[in-house]
Design a protein around this motif. Sequence first.
Motif, PDB file in Angstrom:
ATOM      1  N   ILE A  46     -23.317  20.346   1.858  1.00 38.88           N
ATOM      2  CA  ILE A  46     -23.587  19.155   1.267  1.00 38.88           C
ATOM      3  C   ILE A  46     -25.106  18.864   1.561  1.00 38.88           C
ATOM      4  N   TYR A  52     -21.866  22.067  -5.123  1.00 41.38           N
ATOM      5  CA  TYR A  52     -22.314  20.557  -4.962  1.00 41.38           C
ATOM      6  C   TYR A  52     -23.361  20.169  -5.876  1.00 41.38           C
ATOM      7  N   ILE A  56     -18.750  13.189  -5.428  1.00 41.75           N
ATOM      8  CA  ILE A  56     -18.683  14.822  -5.095  1.00 41.75           C
ATOM      9  C   ILE A  56     -17.532  14.982  -4.544  1.00 41.75           C
ATOM     10  N   ILE A  73     -15.723  18.674  -2.647  1.00 45.96           N
ATOM     11  CA  ILE A  73     -15.406  18.721  -1.236  1.00 45.96           C
ATOM     12  C   ILE A  73     -13.972  19.136  -0.927  1.00 45.96           C
TER      13      ILE A  73
END
Lengths: 330, 430
Positions: free
Chosen positions: A119, A205, A239, A243
């Motif tokens: 991330i 991501y 996002i 995840i």
Amino acid sequence: MKSSESTLVHEEAGSPVTRERKTVESARTKGLSRKAKDNLAGYLFISPWIIGFLGLTLGPLLFSLAASFTDYNITSKMNFIGLENYKRMFTMDDLFRTSLFNTIYYVIFSVPLTTAGAILLAVLLNHKIKGMKFFRTIYYLPAVLSGVAVYFLWMQLLSPSTGLVNTMLGWVGIDGPAWLFDPEWTKPALLLMKMWSVGGGMLLYLAIMQGVSTQMYEAADIEGASPWQKFYHITLPMISPIIFFDVITSTIGAFQIFQEAYVMTENGSGGPGNSLLFYNLHMWNNAFEVFDMGYASAMAWLLFIIVMILTAVNMKLGKRWVHYEGGNGK
Amino acid sequence: MKRGLALILTAFMIIGLLAGCSGEQSAEAEKTKDGKVIVDFWTFWGSETRRPIIEKIIDDYNNSQDKVFVKHTFLPWGDIWTKNLASVAAGNPADVIVNDINTVAQRAENKQVEDLSQYIDDSFKQKFYPHLWETVEYDGKSYAVPFNTDTRLLFYNKTAFKEAGLDPEKPPATWAELEEYAKKLDSKNGDRYERVGFYPLWGSVGASSWMTNADNGNGFIEDGELTINTPKKVEALNWILDWKERLGEKTVQAFQAEFGSEQANPFIAGKVAMWVDVGTFYTQLRDYGQDVDFGVAPIPANEEGSGNWAEGGGFVVEIPKGADHPEEAMDFIEYLTDVEAQKYWAVKNYDNVANVKAAEAALNELEGPDKLVYEATVKNLEQTKMFPVPVEYPDYHSRLNPHIDNALLGKTTPEKALKQAEEDIEKMKK
């Protein structure tokens, strides 16, 4: 029949399941021949897959379940011994405990670290700066490389006296550890290696971050939000589905760690003092070194159960923090 | 029309898929065109050096008679045995396979190899070194034929000996001398070692070899009795720890991490002056260390007269259970382990062969340093011990090694480690 069908269609028009059901139903009403033939052709077309699945996946799966209750050794024995194999794991096999501990240690550290790393990298690479494409490529490259060659490369990088890692630590006055030669440092060494290849997750991501509407950030700017606030209140929720996906798949992946330890330890033994004897490596040794396939099957099924429970827990917890834009995520 | 075509196509795909499963068996012809029985021979000898040697032997055999044709199949190290087992389970194994010498009994117990007793009489057994033949017997029957073996020697650098003021014709004979010589051979530049005289865990040797050497050649399991936690074995581990302490963990790790083979081998590169390795290490010395003036000697004895015990390994040839042509396979095995083929293998590889006469004949053909090293290894076979894995303790190594590791890493004392190891292994007895 009619009323239920119409409500279904009404509620979820377009979902393939419903559509299929519709055709089946209408086939019944109109007379079987044409539709049935269509279906038959369809089944025949997917039959190579079905046969493959039954023969090469489901069959062996059930066989190994059955084998886990026997003393199967591939060539001569297959006597039913009940839960003996499972009992042995918990009561007699201390390497089982070592391997489970090593694996859980690895999962606990590698999943959060690689997720956070990916991330962070994606956030950094999501800026519109000149030459960014170059950096995106560079950071993604390690994900393209894979397998034994990479492990050999890392064995050299981690070499205690001549390796690049310790040389660089030396520049800042740190006396680096012996990494793969020191049981205290073998697992951190693997984690370090894992961090190097977070580019794969980063790409996911980055893709979803690019899709986050700029209007929201503009609105936040007008409200005077800090970069951290923007990240925490906009980026992170947007996002979160990825995840969630990443955490589940990498947890499963981390539980299956095998190659690294097999290649990077002497004779695939699990390293100094068994510090890299992971669950799968121990299972592999039982299956293909000692040919105790029954016990190895039992270990495989226990791992399956552990991973399934953890995934279920993940799914349950996921409902609390995963945010699906424009829907409830179903 | 289209649908009909689709159905036909699909049907073909299914037939193809099913045929794929049984295709292997029918594709393998049992006989050559001129009526010879085909014997499939699996080895892991695929390297540039070994492959031509084994293939020459196979060719010679094929030309020597007109009943059998041996086909060589190379499978990489590591794959070969897993694949063998799978093919035994599937009922379609090779006819002859090269396998590990120390685990014949395991395979006999698990019905993975054919019993060869009906083909073997006493005169056949006597062709081989007795300590090798012991490994292929299980329950009074013979399950394999020994092919080759190895033993470990001390290689020492004569030039370094001269520099250190030692007699290059007088290698160390005891552990005490080994230590004394090693200290003289160490060469330091400030705090850094430029050359290490000796370190017991470098080379093709491990802690278990030293423990055996100290304990009068006794392994970890002798005649079904556990002999792990013995005073001599504890002493040996302490001895190794002393070396580590003297040189320092850092030096040991630093050297070890840089070791390679060929030119980068530390003995060849002159970084280590005394080095224990198997006889075939000589081929590396010959090819990459032309400048190294070396000597060979047996591994030093624990005390004077306690024996220069070395650990041995090696390979056997055997017939996997369910092979189609055991008789023809055995005919080939007899050729492969007879004087001519074994002598050729020995002369070309400097490898210790299992056939006694072949080993002696090879000596007569070799000259110079080739002969010197080969003679030393042959002589050393008398003090070489094999440690076949007992069927009661199939994976005792995986229990023992971590405890030895822990002792060597200083996490526990040798006494405690070996006591614990013995208890653990006792528990897993089958």
